[in-house]
Design a protein around this motif. Structure first.
Motif, PDB file in Angstrom:
ATOM      1  N   ASP A 102      -1.493 -16.125  -3.791  1.00  3.06           N
ATOM      2  CA  ASP A 102      -2.915 -16.081  -4.110  1.00  3.06           C
ATOM      3  C   ASP A 102      -3.672 -16.017  -2.795  1.00  3.06           C
ATOM      4  OD1 ASP A 102      -5.578 -16.551  -4.822  1.00  3.06           O
ATOM      5  OD2 ASP A 102      -5.035 -17.973  -6.388  1.00  3.06           O
ATOM      6  N   THR A 149       3.783 -10.187  -4.424  1.00  2.00           N
ATOM      7  CA  THR A 149       2.603  -9.691  -5.117  1.00  2.00           C
ATOM      8  C   THR A 149       1.426 -10.524  -4.642  1.00  2.00           C
ATOM      9  OG1 THR A 149       3.801  -8.946  -7.087  1.00  2.00           O
ATOM     10  CG2 THR A 149       1.456  -9.370  -7.347  1.00  2.00           C
ATOM     11  N   THR A 153       3.243  -2.022  -8.382  1.00  2.37           N
ATOM     12  CA  THR A 153       2.880  -2.788  -9.572  1.00  2.37           C
ATOM     13  C   THR A 153       3.414  -2.143 -10.845  1.00  2.37           C
ATOM     14  OG1 THR A 153       0.754  -1.652  -9.813  1.00  2.37           O
ATOM     15  CG2 THR A 153       0.756  -3.694  -8.525  1.00  2.37           C
ATOM     16  N   PRO A 200       3.295  -9.513 -12.394  1.00  2.00           N
ATOM     17  CA  PRO A 200       4.045  -9.193 -11.175  1.00  2.00           C
ATOM     18  C   PRO A 200       5.516  -8.967 -11.497  1.00  2.00           C
ATOM     19  CG  PRO A 200       3.579 -11.528 -11.270  1.00  2.00           C
ATOM     20  CD  PRO A 200       2.867 -10.896 -12.438  1.00  2.00           C
ATOM     21  N   VAL A 213      -6.987  -6.169  -2.876  1.00  2.00           N
ATOM     22  CA  VAL A 213      -6.474  -7.533  -2.796  1.00  2.00           C
ATOM     23  C   VAL A 213      -6.064  -7.894  -1.366  1.00  2.00           C
ATOM     24  CG1 VAL A 213      -4.015  -7.158  -3.302  1.00  2.00           C
ATOM     25  CG2 VAL A 213      -5.142  -9.221  -4.145  1.00  2.00           C
ATOM     26  N   LYS A 229      -3.514  -5.853   0.542  1.00  2.00           N
ATOM     27  CA  LYS A 229      -2.154  -5.406   0.856  1.00  2.00           C
ATOM     28  C   LYS A 229      -2.043  -4.757   2.232  1.00  2.00           C
ATOM     29  CE  LYS A 229      -1.938  -2.608  -2.559  1.00  2.00           C
ATOM     30  NZ  LYS A 229      -3.318  -2.839  -2.957  1.00  2.00           N
ATOM     31  N   ILE A 238       4.653 -14.767  -5.490  1.00  3.09           N
ATOM     32  CA  ILE A 238       3.229 -14.563  -5.767  1.00  3.09           C
ATOM     33  C   ILE A 238       2.430 -15.325  -4.713  1.00  3.09           C
ATOM     34  CG2 ILE A 238       1.400 -14.728  -7.493  1.00  3.09           C
ATOM     35  CD1 ILE A 238       3.992 -13.104  -8.300  1.00  3.09           C
ATOM     36  N   THR A 263      -2.435 -11.603  -5.021  1.00  2.94           N
ATOM     37  CA  THR A 263      -3.387 -11.694  -6.109  1.00  2.94           C
ATOM     38  C   THR A 263      -4.611 -12.475  -5.641  1.00  2.94           C
ATOM     39  OG1 THR A 263      -3.626 -12.233  -8.470  1.00  2.94           O
ATOM     40  CG2 THR A 263      -2.392 -13.804  -7.108  1.00  2.94           C
ATOM     41  N   LEU A 301      -5.054  -5.907 -11.291  1.00  2.00           N
ATOM     42  CA  LEU A 301      -5.006  -7.347 -11.038  1.00  2.00           C
ATOM     43  C   LEU A 301      -4.357  -8.080 -12.208  1.00  2.00           C
ATOM     44  CD1 LEU A 301      -5.899  -9.521  -8.972  1.00  2.00           C
ATOM     45  CD2 LEU A 301      -8.020  -9.731 -10.282  1.00  2.00           C
ATOM     46  N   SER A 315       2.899  -5.836  -2.882  1.00  2.00           N
ATOM     47  CA  SER A 315       2.296  -5.201  -4.039  1.00  2.00           C
ATOM     48  C   SER A 315       1.007  -5.925  -4.412  1.00  2.00           C
ATOM     49  CB  SER A 315       3.296  -5.276  -5.202  1.00  2.00           C
ATOM     50  OG  SER A 315       2.750  -4.743  -6.378  1.00  2.00           O
ATOM     51  N   GLY A 316       0.232  -5.296  -5.267  1.00  3.87           N
ATOM     52  CA  GLY A 316      -0.974  -5.931  -5.787  1.00  3.87           C
ATOM     53  C   GLY A 316      -2.057  -4.913  -6.063  1.00  3.87           C
ATOM     54  N   SER A 317      -3.128  -5.399  -6.580  1.00  2.82           N
ATOM     55  CA  SER A 317      -4.276  -4.583  -6.964  1.00  2.82           C
ATOM     56  C   SER A 317      -4.952  -3.952  -5.748  1.00  2.82           C
ATOM     57  CB  SER A 317      -5.283  -5.491  -7.680  1.00  2.82           C
ATOM     58  OG  SER A 317      -6.494  -4.828  -7.926  1.00  2.82           O
TER      59      SER A 317
END
Length: 170
Positions: free
Chosen positions: A149, A109, A86, A141, A19, A21, A147, A111, A137, A14-16
């Motif tokens: 980064d 997630t 999300t 989450p 990002v 994915k 998570i 990010t 963003l 998942s994620g913005s």
């Protein structure tokens, strides 16, 4: 057909938007033997697109159906990436619609910083149809997600991090 005696793992990414994915999910899929991959964008690809369109719930059911089939087909890894994960209610709807039994869900997630997201958006040339939006963003989450980064990491580093968490590091 490959026979597997292990419990399949449903890997949620998942994620913005922008990002990473899809890029990460595709690389993870290619690195995992006996795997299947579904990109949520494929099943939510409608015109016009609006999150408020109730017809998108059909997309949720399609996703659940595809994931159920993959999980029931003796794949060891079923990878699903989508921005829709999300949204807590959409994620719950998709997961509740899965009819397969005996699988392990592992969520991630992805990010990054707002600066990195803006750079990735610009690099893709998406300025012509939309502005960079930090809304996704900034969403919290899923509490059960790992998570990751993605700032200053290569796709292979991110994949290696995921593989380490799912217990599939070479």
């Amino acid at each position: 057909m490959i026979k597997s005696n292990c419990i399949p793992k449903l890997i949620l990414i998942s994620g913005s938007p922008w990002v990473g994915k899809t890029t990460v999910a595709e690389a993870l899929f290619e690195s995992c033997e006996n795997s299947a991959y579904c990109d949520g964008d494929w099943l939510w690809h409608v015109n016009p697109f609006s999150l408020r369109d109730p017809r998108l719930r059909n997309g949720d059911r399609n996703i659940s159906f595809v994931l159920s089939n993959y999980l029931s087909s003796q794949f060891e890894y079923v990878i699903f990436s989508s921005v829709v994960l999300t949204d807590e209610l959409i994620r719950e709807s998709i997961l509740n619609g899965i009819t397969a039994e005996d699988y392990k869900k592992i969520g991630f997630t992805l990010t990054c910083s707002e600066e990195t997201l803006g750079e990735r958006h610009k690099a893709r040339g998406d300025d012509s149809w939309c502005e960079v939006n930090y809304y996704w963003l900034r969403l919290p989450p899923d509490p059960s997600d790992h998570i990751i980064d993605t700032d200053n990491k290569s796709v292979l580093q991110i994949v290696d991090e995921i593989r380490s968490i799912i217990g599939e590091r070479e």
